[in-house]
Design a protein around this motif. Sequence first.
Motif, mmCIF file in Angstrom:
data_model
loop_
_atom_site.group_PDB
_atom_site.id
_atom_site.type_symbol
_atom_site.label_atom_id
_atom_site.label_comp_id
_atom_site.label_asym_id
_atom_site.label_seq_id
_atom_site.Cartn_x
_atom_site.Cartn_y
_atom_site.Cartn_z
ATOM 1 N N GLU A 50 20.154 3.803 19.154
ATOM 2 C CA GLU A 50 20.474 2.444 19.594
ATOM 3 C C GLU A 50 19.832 2.187 20.949
ATOM 4 O O GLU A 50 19.962 3.009 21.871
ATOM 5 C CB GLU A 50 21.983 2.260 19.682
ATOM 6 C CG GLU A 50 22.407 0.907 20.207
ATOM 7 C CD GLU A 50 23.927 0.775 20.339
ATOM 8 O OE1 GLU A 50 24.398 -0.362 20.400
ATOM 9 O OE2 GLU A 50 24.604 1.809 20.388
ATOM 10 N N THR A 51 19.146 1.066 21.086
ATOM 11 C CA THR A 51 18.609 0.655 22.378
ATOM 12 C C THR A 51 19.625 -0.261 23.038
ATOM 13 O O THR A 51 19.794 -1.416 22.635
ATOM 14 C CB THR A 51 17.266 -0.073 22.209
ATOM 15 O OG1 THR A 51 16.347 0.789 21.534
ATOM 16 C CG2 THR A 51 16.691 -0.465 23.567
ATOM 17 N N ALA A 52 20.328 0.272 24.021
ATOM 18 C CA ALA A 52 21.386 -0.492 24.683
ATOM 19 C C ALA A 52 20.803 -1.493 25.667
ATOM 20 O O ALA A 52 19.734 -1.261 26.252
ATOM 21 C CB ALA A 52 22.344 0.461 25.396
ATOM 22 N N ARG A 53 21.508 -2.597 25.850
ATOM 23 C CA ARG A 53 21.081 -3.608 26.820
ATOM 24 C C ARG A 53 21.687 -3.363 28.190
ATOM 25 O O ARG A 53 21.157 -3.811 29.206
ATOM 26 C CB ARG A 53 21.447 -4.997 26.317
ATOM 27 C CG ARG A 53 20.618 -5.455 25.127
ATOM 28 C CD ARG A 53 21.002 -6.831 24.657
ATOM 29 N NE ARG A 53 22.348 -6.865 24.089
ATOM 30 C CZ ARG A 53 22.924 -7.952 23.604
ATOM 31 N NH1 ARG A 53 22.299 -9.121 23.639
ATOM 32 N NH2 ARG A 53 24.137 -7.895 23.095
ATOM 33 N N SER A 54 22.821 -2.698 28.237
ATOM 34 C CA SER A 54 23.465 -2.334 29.509
ATOM 35 C C SER A 54 24.163 -1.001 29.302
ATOM 36 O O SER A 54 24.416 -0.586 28.170
ATOM 37 C CB SER A 54 24.464 -3.405 29.948
ATOM 38 O OG SER A 54 25.498 -3.548 28.985
ATOM 39 N N ILE A 55 24.514 -0.328 30.380
ATOM 40 C CA ILE A 55 25.093 1.008 30.242
ATOM 41 C C ILE A 55 26.403 1.180 31.010
ATOM 42 O O ILE A 55 27.239 2.004 30.635
ATOM 43 C CB ILE A 55 24.071 2.093 30.662
ATOM 44 C CG1 ILE A 55 24.542 3.465 30.183
ATOM 45 C CG2 ILE A 55 23.836 2.056 32.169
ATOM 46 C CD1 ILE A 55 24.721 3.588 28.686
ATOM 47 N N VAL A 70 30.677 4.992 31.737
ATOM 48 C CA VAL A 70 29.442 5.081 30.965
ATOM 49 C C VAL A 70 29.725 5.871 29.696
ATOM 50 O O VAL A 70 30.313 6.957 29.743
ATOM 51 C CB VAL A 70 28.324 5.770 31.776
ATOM 52 C CG1 VAL A 70 27.134 6.105 30.882
ATOM 53 C CG2 VAL A 70 27.874 4.880 32.927
ATOM 54 N N ASN A 71 29.308 5.322 28.562
ATOM 55 C CA ASN A 71 29.487 5.989 27.275
ATOM 56 C C ASN A 71 28.136 6.101 26.577
ATOM 57 O O ASN A 71 27.594 5.087 26.134
ATOM 58 C CB ASN A 71 30.466 5.201 26.397
ATOM 59 C CG ASN A 71 31.861 5.177 26.973
ATOM 60 O OD1 ASN A 71 32.589 6.149 26.911
ATOM 61 N ND2 ASN A 71 32.243 4.047 27.551
ATOM 62 N N PRO A 72 27.576 7.297 26.462
ATOM 63 C CA PRO A 72 26.260 7.436 25.821
ATOM 64 C C PRO A 72 26.299 7.299 24.303
ATOM 65 O O PRO A 72 25.262 7.118 23.677
ATOM 66 C CB PRO A 72 25.814 8.842 26.225
ATOM 67 C CG PRO A 72 27.085 9.577 26.503
ATOM 68 C CD PRO A 72 28.038 8.554 27.057
ATOM 69 N N GLN A 112 17.676 5.978 31.378
ATOM 70 C CA GLN A 112 16.775 5.033 32.036
ATOM 71 C C GLN A 112 17.543 3.798 32.522
ATOM 72 O O GLN A 112 17.289 3.288 33.624
ATOM 73 C CB GLN A 112 15.666 4.608 31.065
ATOM 74 C CG GLN A 112 14.691 5.722 30.687
ATOM 75 C CD GLN A 112 15.253 6.683 29.647
ATOM 76 O OE1 GLN A 112 16.224 6.367 28.954
ATOM 77 N NE2 GLN A 112 14.649 7.853 29.529
ATOM 78 N N LEU A 113 18.486 3.337 31.702
ATOM 79 C CA LEU A 113 19.288 2.181 32.104
ATOM 80 C C LEU A 113 20.146 2.500 33.329
ATOM 81 O O LEU A 113 20.309 1.655 34.207
ATOM 82 C CB LEU A 113 20.190 1.747 30.951
ATOM 83 C CG LEU A 113 19.578 0.865 29.863
ATOM 84 C CD1 LEU A 113 20.627 0.556 28.804
ATOM 85 C CD2 LEU A 113 19.043 -0.436 30.449
ATOM 86 N N LEU A 114 20.690 3.709 33.373
ATOM 87 C CA LEU A 114 21.551 4.072 34.503
ATOM 88 C C LEU A 114 20.732 4.119 35.797
ATOM 89 O O LEU A 114 21.169 3.602 36.831
ATOM 90 C CB LEU A 114 22.210 5.420 34.247
ATOM 91 C CG LEU A 114 23.262 5.825 35.278
ATOM 92 C CD1 LEU A 114 24.437 4.858 35.282
ATOM 93 C CD2 LEU A 114 23.759 7.256 35.017
#
Length: 363
Positions: A50-55, A70-72, A112-114
Amino acid sequence: MGIAIKGRGSRTHLAGRFEVTVSEAMDDGWAPDESEEFAAPRLRTEVRAETARSIISRNKSPDVGFSQSVNPYRGCEHGCSYCFARPSHAYLNLSPGLDFETKLFAKTNAPQLLRKEFSRPGYVPQPIALGINTDAYQPIERKLKLTRQLIEVMLETQHPFSLITKNALVERDIDLLAPLAEKHLVSVHFSVTSLDPHLSARLEPRASAPHARLRAMRRLSDAGIPVGVMVAPVIPWINDAELEAVLEAAHDAGASTAGYVLLRLPLEVAPLFRDWLDTHHPDRATHVMSTINQLRGGKDYNSQFGTRMRGEGVYADLLSNRFKLARKRLGFDAQHSHWPKLDCTRFLRPLPPRVESPQGSLF
């Protein structure tokens, strides 16, 4: 009594609350037996990228002790029958039952988002709770290592965080956690529901066995990493008698803080847990649910802040007193019963990610 599915906490594809159509199994009159014909199916775990939009998820709940998490992963293979996060799968048009523990989502861009979030000029560091909705160290972490990559970002930026897990896999990351602990940047909490491996296997079939969690607790503590224990959830007439024993075992394994949470049954979790009771403890199912209803104002669940973690009434007061007495007797840190204070002053803001020009580099 229903047939349990080996290695799974649920045995039904209970429809989520947003489903337009619902199918329901009907008893055809054939009584199940031990033959292969009636055996419950074995289900494979599916993991989708899944490509998340926010983390970073933020909350203002006054009774959880942290403001961001944060939940990976979405979904959890541990399969805990009582997991309060199960209803979140309904938002994906998937079942909070078996789908929650067999159809998992990995946020592959989470590290990367984090780092990108930390690089924002307006970001103010506050302790992050890692793996709250679903366990950051569930079995798929062994291969995907998203949690480890997130911790590497925390180490790089000296960002404080805490985590709670049911999996001894956390031992793998002692090399990252120990240097963070030296600077008061991390604390690790283990959820221990029971010391009985047979009960644990029914409640949380793919989590680490109780003795493995205690072993991991000892190894982290010996490495200088502050560890705590959460007796969660406490279930009336199932594991409540073990409260003091779990606290004592955790203290012996190096835990310095302790807490507990009463069983929570929001939304689809209530019928799923009732089914679990009917499958594994049909003799006491009515008594268990009757007590839960007494604790929740006559309902399966009451989400009111302040009481949702503890319940109300005589049983709730007795449980609270038992916990306080055991905590005092064993010498747990009462000041930081849940989340020890972490240092936010060491934060090193990373450089923002480089944005490539659509025309490419001229040199």
